[in-house]
Design an enzyme around this catalytic site. Structure first.
Site, PDB file in Angstrom:
ATOM      1  N   THR A  39      89.043 -11.129 -80.151  1.00  0.00           N
ATOM      2  CA  THR A  39      89.549 -11.781 -81.369  1.00  0.00           C
ATOM      3  C   THR A  39      90.870 -11.163 -81.838  1.00  0.00           C
ATOM      4  OG1 THR A  39      87.202 -11.721 -81.984  1.00  0.00           O
ATOM      5  CG2 THR A  39      88.746 -12.614 -83.607  1.00  0.00           C
ATOM      6  N   THR A  40      90.907  -9.842 -81.878  1.00  0.00           N
ATOM      7  CA  THR A  40      92.077  -9.131 -82.412  1.00  0.00           C
ATOM      8  C   THR A  40      93.317  -9.455 -81.572  1.00  0.00           C
ATOM      9  OG1 THR A  40      90.490  -7.361 -82.870  1.00  0.00           O
ATOM     10  CG2 THR A  40      92.826  -6.849 -83.200  1.00  0.00           C
ATOM     11  N   TRP A  41      93.135  -9.457 -80.280  1.00  0.00           N
ATOM     12  CA  TRP A  41      94.243  -9.753 -79.361  1.00  0.00           C
ATOM     13  C   TRP A  41      94.718 -11.188 -79.548  1.00  0.00           C
ATOM     14  CZ3 TRP A  41      93.661  -9.992 -73.293  1.00  0.00           C
ATOM     15  CH2 TRP A  41      94.927  -9.928 -72.714  1.00  0.00           C
ATOM     16  N   HIS A  68      84.153 -16.932 -86.713  1.00  0.00           N
ATOM     17  CA  HIS A  68      83.101 -16.705 -85.721  1.00  0.00           C
ATOM     18  C   HIS A  68      82.055 -17.830 -85.822  1.00  0.00           C
ATOM     19  CE1 HIS A  68      84.565 -12.858 -84.520  1.00  0.00           C
ATOM     20  NE2 HIS A  68      84.135 -12.153 -85.538  1.00  0.00           N
ATOM     21  N   SER A 100      80.886  -3.503 -75.708  1.00  0.00           N
ATOM     22  CA  SER A 100      81.911  -3.369 -76.743  1.00  0.00           C
ATOM     23  C   SER A 100      81.265  -3.431 -78.132  1.00  0.00           C
ATOM     24  CB  SER A 100      82.941  -4.495 -76.585  1.00  0.00           C
ATOM     25  OG  SER A 100      83.946  -4.410 -77.559  1.00  0.00           O
ATOM     26  N   ARG A 157      89.408  -0.145 -78.490  1.00  0.00           N
ATOM     27  CA  ARG A 157      88.624   0.899 -77.817  1.00  0.00           C
ATOM     28  C   ARG A 157      89.235   1.145 -76.444  1.00  0.00           C
ATOM     29  NH1 ARG A 157      83.912   1.526 -74.607  1.00  0.00           N
ATOM     30  NH2 ARG A 157      84.087  -0.670 -74.086  1.00  0.00           N
ATOM     31  N   LYS A 158      88.875   0.310 -75.445  1.00  0.00           N
ATOM     32  CA  LYS A 158      89.437   0.496 -74.099  1.00  0.00           C
ATOM     33  C   LYS A 158      90.300  -0.683 -73.667  1.00  0.00           C
ATOM     34  CE  LYS A 158      86.272   3.502 -71.604  1.00  0.00           C
ATOM     35  NZ  LYS A 158      85.328   3.540 -70.477  1.00  0.00           N
TER      36      LYS A 158
END
Ligand code: A3P
Length: 295
Positions: A51-53, A112, A142, A261-262
């Site tokens: 979502t953030t991307w 969402h 995640s 995170r990763k």
């Protein structure tokens, strides 16, 4: 029905989906008050699918005339979630009044929400939907890390079991994705269905696809001047994660760093046992059987 989620928060089952304590009343309010406009663009995901991307990419892409990609870009000062808020969490009845331009002129928003709980006008208007999903095993891992940041005391095994039973915010994730997948096959001009792994593999291709889908094609001049790489660079995991606002800033429920995170494909291999991976694969195969969707 309700289920303990993390800390003292519960999820509530409504029309087949597990929804959060703020999300559920937000969605119900939207259903009766929200009037989508033909120019609106709605970004839809289940949590931890990227979502953030997607918010960062779409904000940079859709607003590139107003905000050229330079050192003053809003994404360098604000978290993508502050720039593209969740509609179900940021609305109040007053703000939903169509006469309120401060809300209405914000044509890029996110959710969402399961398909069946979207306000009717989202589907009946020209509003476009971009749906992003992700490999279910990576989503699960995640999500576990994210919930730890939120203060869950649930063990990974317990979390995994709930996730498999469909109990996660906006879950079952399979049903969420499948509803949008089916709708996107019927209405490809309305819903663009994307996968996180595809975005990672061919980001430039997908950025151009997004531009075409929302009707703001990247021109040959823009292409020559390197716009695609500029947007991808601005929105890259490493760039966003290392910004002060994303290292030290806070959102509604957690520090912004929790959203970075990763950013890799296949991290599930470091967390799921063979049996766990098999269990998720089996559910995925069963749920998607015959629909041509694979995550
Ligand atoms: P991981 O936990 O696997 O690293 P959401 O934004 O839907 O909450 O999803 C968060 C996931 O997307 C996290 O995955 C996070 O690291 C990853 N992510 C965040 N920003 C990203 C970016 N710019 N590029 C790629 N992945 C990103």
């Amino acid at each position: 029905p309700k289920e303990r989620w993390y800390g003292s928060a519960y999820l509530y089952k409504y029309k087949g989906f597990w929804l959060g304590p703020n999300q559920l009343p937000g969605l119900i309010t939207l259903q009766s008050h929200f009037q989508a406009q033909d120019t609106d663009i709605l970004l839809i995901t289940t949590p931890k699918s990227g979502t953030t991307w997607l918010k960062a990419l779409m904000f940079a892409l859709a607003n590139r005339k107003e905000y050229p990609i330079n050192q003053n870009h809003p994404l360098l000062q604000q978290n993508p979630h502050a720039l593209v808020p969740f509609m179900e969490l940021s609305v109040s009845p007053e703000k939903l009044n169509p006469a309120d331009h401060s809300y209405r002129c914000r044509q890029l928003f996110s959710s969402h929400s399961p398909l069946r709980l979207l306000p009717e006008s989202v589907l009946s208007s020209g509003c476009k939907i971009v749906y992003l999903c992700r490999n279910i095993k990576d989503v699960c891992v995640s999500y576990w890390h994210f919930n730890k940041k939120l203060g869950t005391e649930t063990s990974f095994e317990e979390f995994f079991d709930m996730f498999c039973k469909g109990v996660s915010l906006s879950g079952p994730v399979w049903d969420h994705a499948l509803d949008y997948w089916k709708e996107s096959l019927e209405k490809p001009e309305k819903i663009l269905f994307l996968k996180y792994e595809g975005l990672k593999e061919k980001p430039g291709f997908h950025l151009k696809l997004l531009a075409e889908f929302i009707g703001c094609l990247i021109s040959p001049d823009e292409e020559r001047s390197g716009l695609v790489d500029e947007i991808l660079g601005l929105c890259s995991f490493d760039n966003l994660r290392n910004l002060d606002v994303n290292k030290y800033g806070r959102g509604r429920t957690t520090g912004n760093e929790a959203y970075f995170r990763k950013g890799e494909v296949g991290d599930w291999k470091n967390y799921l046992t063979e049996e766990m991976a098999e269990r998720l694969d089996q559910i995925t195969a069963q749920k998607f059987h015959g629909y041509g969707l694979n995550l």
